[in-house]
Design a protein around this motif. Structure first.
Motif, PDB file in Angstrom:
ATOM      1  N   ALA A 150       0.738  -1.315  -0.102  1.00 54.49           N
ATOM      2  CA  ALA A 150       0.019   0.114   0.114  1.00 54.49           C
ATOM      3  C   ALA A 150       0.896   1.209  -0.010  1.00 54.49           C
ATOM      4  N   THR A 151       2.107   1.177  -0.402  1.00 49.91           N
ATOM      5  CA  THR A 151       3.004   2.348  -0.423  1.00 49.91           C
ATOM      6  C   THR A 151       2.528   3.351  -0.862  1.00 49.91           C
ATOM      7  N   HIS A 152       1.970   3.246  -2.222  1.00 48.65           N
ATOM      8  CA  HIS A 152       1.481   4.350  -3.207  1.00 48.65           C
ATOM      9  C   HIS A 152      -0.115   4.511  -3.171  1.00 48.65           C
ATOM     10  N   ALA A 153      -0.754   3.917  -1.976  1.00 47.42           N
ATOM     11  CA  ALA A 153      -2.110   3.870  -2.157  1.00 47.42           C
ATOM     12  C   ALA A 153      -2.292   5.267  -1.398  1.00 47.42           C
ATOM     13  N   PRO A 154      -3.805   6.016  -2.064  1.00 55.42           N
ATOM     14  CA  PRO A 154      -4.158   6.961  -1.254  1.00 55.42           C
ATOM     15  C   PRO A 154      -4.442   7.080  -0.067  1.00 55.42           C
ATOM     16  N   ALA A 155      -3.905   7.821   0.986  1.00 57.23           N
ATOM     17  CA  ALA A 155      -4.344   7.856   2.281  1.00 57.23           C
ATOM     18  C   ALA A 155      -5.973   8.182   2.494  1.00 57.23           C
ATOM     19  N   ARG A 156      -6.437   7.499   3.656  1.00 54.57           N
ATOM     20  CA  ARG A 156      -7.808   7.594   3.960  1.00 54.57           C
ATOM     21  C   ARG A 156      -7.745   8.211   5.670  1.00 54.57           C
ATOM     22  N   ARG A 157      -8.713   9.165   5.871  1.00 52.29           N
ATOM     23  CA  ARG A 157      -8.631   9.602   7.156  1.00 52.29           C
ATOM     24  C   ARG A 157      -9.180   8.404   8.246  1.00 52.29           C
ATOM     25  N   ALA A 158      -8.706   8.697   9.534  1.00 49.29           N
ATOM     26  CA  ALA A 158      -9.023   7.611  10.418  1.00 49.29           C
ATOM     27  C   ALA A 158     -10.325   7.499  10.758  1.00 49.29           C
ATOM     28  N   ASP A 159     -11.232   8.829  10.472  1.00 46.60           N
ATOM     29  CA  ASP A 159     -12.663   8.678  10.996  1.00 46.60           C
ATOM     30  C   ASP A 159     -13.589   8.429   9.706  1.00 46.60           C
ATOM     31  N   GLU A 160     -12.778   8.197   8.512  1.00 42.14           N
ATOM     32  CA  GLU A 160     -13.602   8.014   7.228  1.00 42.14           C
ATOM     33  C   GLU A 160     -14.509   6.745   7.345  1.00 42.14           C
ATOM     34  N   GLN A 161     -15.831   7.197   7.090  1.00 46.39           N
ATOM     35  CA  GLN A 161     -16.889   6.218   6.792  1.00 46.39           C
ATOM     36  C   GLN A 161     -16.881   5.563   5.591  1.00 46.39           C
ATOM     37  N   GLY A 162     -17.798   4.585   5.411  1.00 42.39           N
ATOM     38  CA  GLY A 162     -17.826   3.801   4.128  1.00 42.39           C
ATOM     39  C   GLY A 162     -18.881   4.522   3.161  1.00 42.39           C
ATOM     40  N   SER A 163     -19.180   3.996   1.861  1.00 35.45           N
ATOM     41  CA  SER A 163     -19.775   4.653   0.868  1.00 35.45           C
ATOM     42  C   SER A 163     -21.403   4.716   1.332  1.00 35.45           C
ATOM     43  N   GLY A 164     -21.881   3.913   2.072  1.00 38.35           N
ATOM     44  CA  GLY A 164     -23.139   4.061   2.303  1.00 38.35           C
ATOM     45  C   GLY A 164     -24.067   2.726   1.508  1.00 38.35           C
ATOM     46  N   GLU A 165     -23.340   2.363   0.359  1.00 33.78           N
ATOM     47  CA  GLU A 165     -23.791   1.337  -0.437  1.00 33.78           C
ATOM     48  C   GLU A 165     -24.022  -0.063   0.174  1.00 33.78           C
ATOM     49  N   VAL A 166     -24.957  -0.617   0.280  1.00 32.05           N
ATOM     50  CA  VAL A 166     -25.057  -2.036   0.897  1.00 32.05           C
ATOM     51  C   VAL A 166     -25.260  -3.008  -0.134  1.00 32.05           C
ATOM     52  N   ARG A 167     -24.435  -3.733  -0.228  1.00 25.01           N
ATOM     53  CA  ARG A 167     -24.175  -4.786  -1.318  1.00 25.01           C
ATOM     54  C   ARG A 167     -24.118  -6.194  -1.156  1.00 25.01           C
ATOM     55  N   ALA A 168     -24.721  -6.992  -2.103  1.00 24.46           N
ATOM     56  CA  ALA A 168     -24.554  -8.629  -1.512  1.00 24.46           C
ATOM     57  C   ALA A 168     -23.082  -8.951  -1.395  1.00 24.46           C
ATOM     58  N   THR A 169     -22.907  -9.818  -0.343  1.00 22.25           N
ATOM     59  CA  THR A 169     -21.451 -10.254  -0.215  1.00 22.25           C
ATOM     60  C   THR A 169     -21.016 -11.489  -1.033  1.00 22.25           C
ATOM     61  N   MET A 170     -22.310 -12.277  -1.775  1.00 27.70           N
ATOM     62  CA  MET A 170     -22.091 -13.035  -2.707  1.00 27.70           C
ATOM     63  C   MET A 170     -23.517 -13.462  -3.186  1.00 27.70           C
TER      64      MET A 170
END
Length: 662
Positions: free
Chosen positions: A568-588
């Motif tokens: 993850a060296t070059h992955a964009p950073a995320r805030r510690a308090d960042e929440q999810g997208s809100g989309e509820v998706r089927a896991t399978m």
């Protein structure tokens, strides 16, 4: 007589039946769905026929398609394996109508033992001990409440028509009974098409002991000793062994006699398993009879020296049993574990994904029954069990040690699995002492590290950094600004194990690398590096790391554990308090069995919003942020695809946010 055997199943049991059938000279036919077109069981058989698309209901459970496959190939016998159609009396009758020999019991015995209520009544009449209980077709809770008061709490509600924990509820208090009856009846109707229930006295901290029986067409029946299947999660078996460390010779004889009596009472033919529940005082009670070969049959084979599939085929061909009860010998000990594609850290949730590498263990006393190969995918359409790892030895201690070693040597890279969890179960002092009951995983084992998200150790991170550096980074390190004409400069890397990101710094000295993880420095020397295996010396200890690199993700097997790490060296950073997208998706892929919210409801992150049923289990779908429910696109009963959006958790933009934006 029959000459060609169609195996109406898939994966490891189809492979196992095929092996014995071909050894006995029979031609074999495999059936497959679209998801299994290139599976090992298809390649092993002499012929193979497609029976439908991936969903089991349209393929492996399609009686017409199975019978048509037999007609096309001229197969005159069918072995059902276990699961799917193995205990379907209608399928047995259909085979008979088409002149096909069914490798199993007659339909009437299957129908009787397929009902927990009717089988319990038959066993009580035959003199087999049964658990105090109550059964009725009445849906009103009043008679059930009266019966439970008479039996005494706790009580267990069970679906009469099924097993595997479906429709099963443990009730400790009278005021919970009516609600649990309704939930169990609904689940039983959904799972088995039959909402009939039974009520039984709950046995506290019981043992689950089963007896393997065989009966021929001449009326003879024997038993082949017991198996202890007490280590369970969600009422599903995890570890099985033979003989049981809890059963003495007098108890073995009494249970064996009762099991044979049960088989004879229903006119049984072929292989069957009579399951008992045993209390702490060694009182045993009839639980159910499985009218098929069991998943755990290998442990019985290893201690008796008998091939149970060969016995099934001989009996189905009209031959008498080749031995009598006094000739049955139990020698040594055998233990089996079920290797599942599941995550024990997420309540054993089934997993799907690719099989990048599969190297089953080998060694004295080791047997691995499997139906997978590298390059396959574990799909959401079937049971998540992908292999059985079995070990035997002259005594229980050796069998247990061999199995722990075999699990630690099992290389399965790609899909998440439970091998480390299984090795920890076997190593636990309670299991080692032979004292594990059905409560073991929820009591003595509940705080084990294998039930928590796996976090890479500093040594594992150092080894992973070296693998990534040698394979992906070294060639283009100059482009990262890492070139120096003096001492080697440190290459910084951020490795994420799925839960925690850790910075490491690697200095490459050619034959040796110095890797700093936190405040620890590790010296690694690559001894040999080829074909996905890095042999190295880490801090003076030589070891080997099997690995696969896929799209900047490293799957590695080191010191008995399997890890998945991302660079993850070059992955964009995320805030510690960042929440999810809100989309509820089927896991399978699966069926929505419950939607627990309505549009406009306020919910919190982590709250269960809906329940999905897939791979024979229920999966709660939870909110990934606080907000309000909107755009519900499904209802109970809908079939959904993996990653399909089911609803959204909406977060209204505050006036303060709008002012800042302006």
């Amino acid at each position: 007589m029959f000459n060609k055997l169609l195996i109406a199943n898939r994966s490891e049991i189809a492979v196992r039946v095929n092996r014995t059938a071909q050894a006995l000279g029979y031609r074999t036919v495999a059936v497959f769905s679209d998801a299994d077109r290139d599976a090992p069981h298809v390649r092993m058989a002499d012929e193979a026929v497609r029976v439908g698309p991936a969903p089991a209901g349209e393929s492996y459970l399609n009686i017409e398609a199975i019978l048509e496959a037999a007609r096309l190939t001229g197969a005159d016998a069918v072995h059902p394996g276990y699961g799917f159609l193995s205990e379907n009396a209608a399928f047995v009758s259909a085979c008979a109508e088409h002149g096909i020999t069914f490798i199993g019991p007659p339909a009437h015995a299957m129908e009787l033992m397929g009902s927990k209520r009717r089988s319990k009544e038959a066993m009580a009449e035959a003199g087999v001990p049964t658990v105090p209980g109550f059964q009725s077709a009445e849906t009103d809770p009043s008679p059930w409440q009266k019966a439970a008061d008479g039996i005494g709490y706790p009580v267990m509600i069970k679906a009469s028509a099924g097993g595997g924990g479906r429709g099963m509820r443990l009730v400790h208090e009278p005021d919970k009974l009516a609600d649990e009856l309704a939930r169990a009846r609904s689940e039983a109707e959904s799972a088995f098409g039959d909402g009939e229930l039974i009520l039984e006295k709950a046995i506290v901290r019981p043992r689950h002991i089963e007896i393997q029986v065989f009966a021929d067409q001449q009326g003879h029946a024997i038993h082949l000793g017991e198996r202890d299947c007490s280590v369970q999660r969600r009422h599903q078996k995890v570890v099985e062994e033979a003989p049981s460390p809890f059963v003495d010779e007098s108890m073995r004889q009494a249970m064996g006699d009762a099991a044979v009596k049960a088989a004879q009472a229903c006119g049984y033919v072929g292989a069957g398993t009579v399951e008992f529940i045993v209390d702490e005082a060694r009182n045993f009670y009839f639980l159910e009879m499985n009218t098929r070969l069991q998943v755990e049959h290998p442990v019985t084979e290893m201690v008796t020296g008998l091939d149970l599939v060969a016995l099934q085929l001989r009996i189905a061909a009209g031959e008498p049993l080749p031995l009598v009860q006094d000739e049955v010998r139990i020698c040594g000990h055998a233990i089996e574990v079920r290797l599942y594609a599941e995550d024990p850290a997420q309540s054993y949730m089934p997993q799907t994904g690719p099989v990048h590498s599969w190297i089953p263990p080998e060694g004295d006393g080791i047997r691995v029954d499997h139906g997978i190969s590298a390059g396959m995918r574990v799909t959401p359409h079937y049971d998540p069990m992908i292999a059985k790892v079995v070990a035997s030895g002259p005594d229980r201690g050796m069998a247990r040690r061999r199995l722990i070693r075999a699990l630690e040597d099992t290389v399965l890279l790609g899909v998440t699995h439970n091998a480390w969890f299984l090795s920890r179960v076997l190593a636990h002092e309670t299991f080692a002492a032979g004292e594990a009951t059905t409560a073991f995983l929820d009591t003595e084992f509940r705080d084990d590290p294998s039930l928590k998200p796996i976090q890479a150790t500093a040594t594992e991170l150092a080894v992973a950094a070296l693998v990534l550096y040698r394979n992906e980074i070294k060639a283009d390190y100059a482009d990262r600004g890492g070139w120096s004409n003096s001492l080697p400069s440190a290459c910084p890397m951020l490795l994420n194990d799925g839960h925690t990101g850790t910075w490491v710094r690697l200095r490459d000295h050619g034959s040796e690398a110095c890797i700093t993880v936190g405040d620890q420095e590790h010296r690694l020397v690559a001894e040999d590096h080829r074909d996905g295996v890095l042999s190295l010396s880490a801090d003076g200890v030589r070891r080997a790391c099997q690995y696969q690199l896929v799209d900047h993700s490293l799957y590695c097997h080191l010191s008995g554990r399997t890890l998945a790490l991302q660079d993850a060296t070059h992955a964009p950073a995320r805030r510690a308090d960042e929440q999810g997208s809100g989309e509820v998706r089927a896991t399978m892929d699966g069926a929505v069995i419950e939607v627990g919210v309505a549009e406009g409801d306020a919910v919190q992150a982590g709250q269960t919003l809906a329940v999905l049923e897939a791979m024979k289990m229920e999966h709660p779908l939870k909110a990934d942020r606080d907000g309000t429910i909107s755009d519900i696109r499904v209802s109970a009963g809908d079939q959904v695809r993996n990653r399909q959006v089911l609803m959204t958790v909406f977060v209204a933009e505050s006036p303060h946010s709008k002012e800042n934006a302006e």
